[in-house]
Write a protein that holds these residues in place. Structure first.
Motif, short mmCIF file in Angstrom:
data_model
loop_
_atom_site.label_atom_id
_atom_site.label_comp_id
_atom_site.label_asym_id
_atom_site.label_seq_id
_atom_site.Cartn_x
_atom_site.Cartn_y
_atom_site.Cartn_z
N ASP A 34 0.63 -1.23 -0.40
CA ASP A 34 -0.01 0.02 0.06
C ASP A 34 0.40 1.33 0.13
N ASN A 35 1.72 1.51 0.68
CA ASN A 35 2.72 2.28 0.52
C ASN A 35 4.13 2.52 -0.10
N ASP A 36 4.72 1.54 -0.34
CA ASP A 36 6.00 1.32 -1.00
C ASP A 36 5.05 0.84 -2.88
N GLY A 37 4.59 0.08 -2.44
CA GLY A 37 4.75 -0.90 -3.90
C GLY A 37 4.97 -2.18 -3.87
N TYR A 38 5.78 -2.81 -2.94
CA TYR A 38 5.88 -3.70 -2.76
C TYR A 38 6.07 -3.83 -1.13
N ASP A 39 6.23 -5.41 -0.59
CA ASP A 39 6.43 -6.03 0.98
C ASP A 39 8.22 -6.04 1.18
N ALA A 40 8.46 -5.43 2.20
CA ALA A 40 9.66 -5.73 2.61
C ALA A 40 10.50 -5.17 3.74
N VAL A 41 11.50 -5.81 4.22
CA VAL A 41 11.69 -5.28 5.61
C VAL A 41 13.34 -5.03 5.59
N GLN A 42 13.31 -3.48 5.94
CA GLN A 42 14.09 -3.15 5.70
C GLN A 42 15.00 -3.12 7.03
N VAL A 43 16.74 -3.50 7.65
CA VAL A 43 17.34 -3.78 8.34
C VAL A 43 18.27 -3.75 8.59
N GLY A 44 19.34 -2.80 9.58
CA GLY A 44 20.63 -2.05 9.75
C GLY A 44 21.21 -2.32 10.93
N PHE A 45 22.70 -2.93 10.94
CA PHE A 45 23.65 -4.20 11.14
C PHE A 45 24.92 -3.10 11.50
N GLY A 46 25.28 -3.63 12.85
CA GLY A 46 26.39 -2.63 12.79
C GLY A 46 26.48 -0.70 13.20
N GLU A 47 27.10 -0.58 14.37
CA GLU A 47 27.13 0.76 15.29
C GLU A 47 27.81 1.65 14.15
N LYS A 48 27.27 2.84 14.18
CA LYS A 48 27.54 4.10 13.51
C LYS A 48 27.43 5.80 14.35
N LYS A 49 28.35 6.37 13.96
CA LYS A 49 28.74 7.12 14.87
C LYS A 49 28.00 8.37 14.17
N GLU A 50 27.27 8.74 15.09
CA GLU A 50 25.95 10.12 14.46
C GLU A 50 26.72 11.20 13.82
#
Length: 219
Positions: A34-50
């Motif tokens: 409905d929102n993006d046109g496809y189903d998916a899960v976006q994941v993040g890994f590993g810390e990064k300094k702001e």
């Protein structure tokens, strides 16, 4: 495919001769039809300094995240309720509705005996000849021979008079995306968030690997 995770390759163990892969990851965004046109899960890994993460600052250009953030990264991570992550990837899963932004995916998403596909960048070997790169046979090594490690003929003569595309020749070796399919998980260490995989996985130590439920079944 219902299960996937990002991880870091730890290395080969000498006792069990298995690869240790360290998890866990955080769900950043759940994309729907409905929102993006496809189903998916976006994941993040590993810390990064702001301070090295792109921000939406007035008058300054914002670098778009090539992996799907689509806006200033700092705001994207804050919306998910997590700290900035070094790696961001998307997985198109069948059970997208089971995930929420901010959820943490750990090693126990898989179980012992599960078959998986592991994707990573292979080790870079630099410039290599045909023997090392493709396993070609060397020429005579006797005294007087002028043909030792050359790749040999590059093609025919007058017709067609060119080197065919895909011809195995010396060049850059490694540092390409490699997927090893149908590996078996032999142990899950829930306490330390470690997955032990039977066999070798691509990439050097500390490299990013993507672990997904296998798309094929084999003996």
């Amino acid at each position: 495919m219902k299960k996937a995770i990002l991880a870091t390759k730890v290395g080969m163990t000498q006792i069990f001769n298995e690869d240790g892969v360290l998890t866990p990851v955080t769900v950043l965004q759940v994309k729907t039809v409905d929102n993006d046109g496809y189903d998916a899960v976006q994941v993040g890994f590993g810390e990064k300094k702001e301070r090295v993460t792109t921000k939406d600052v007035s008058g300054k250009k914002v670098i778009r995240n090539p992996h799907g953030a689509g806006k200033a990264e700092v705001g994207h991570f804050k919306k998910a309720g997590t700290t900035p992550k070094k790696f961001v990837r998307e997985f198109r899963l069948e059970n997208v509705a089971d995930y929420n932004a901010g959820d943490e995916i750990k090693a126990d998403i898989f179980a012992e005996g599960d078959k998986i596909d592991v994707t990573a960048k292979s080790k870079g070997k630099g410039y290599a000849g045909g023997i090392k790169r493709f396993g070609m046979k060397s020429g005579p090594s006797a005294h007087g021979s002028k043909y030792h490690r050359h790749a040999g003929s590059n093609g025919s003569a007058t017709t067609p008079g060119r080197v065919f595309k895909g011809k195995k020749m010396p060049g850059h070796m490694g540092n390409v995306r490699v997927t090893v399919q149908n590996l078996e998980i032999v142990k899950i260490d829930v306490e330390n968030n470690v997955i032990l995989v039977k066999g070798a996985v691509p990439g050097p130590k500390k490299s990013l690997v993507m672990i997904k439920e296998t798309v094929k079944t084999g003996k």
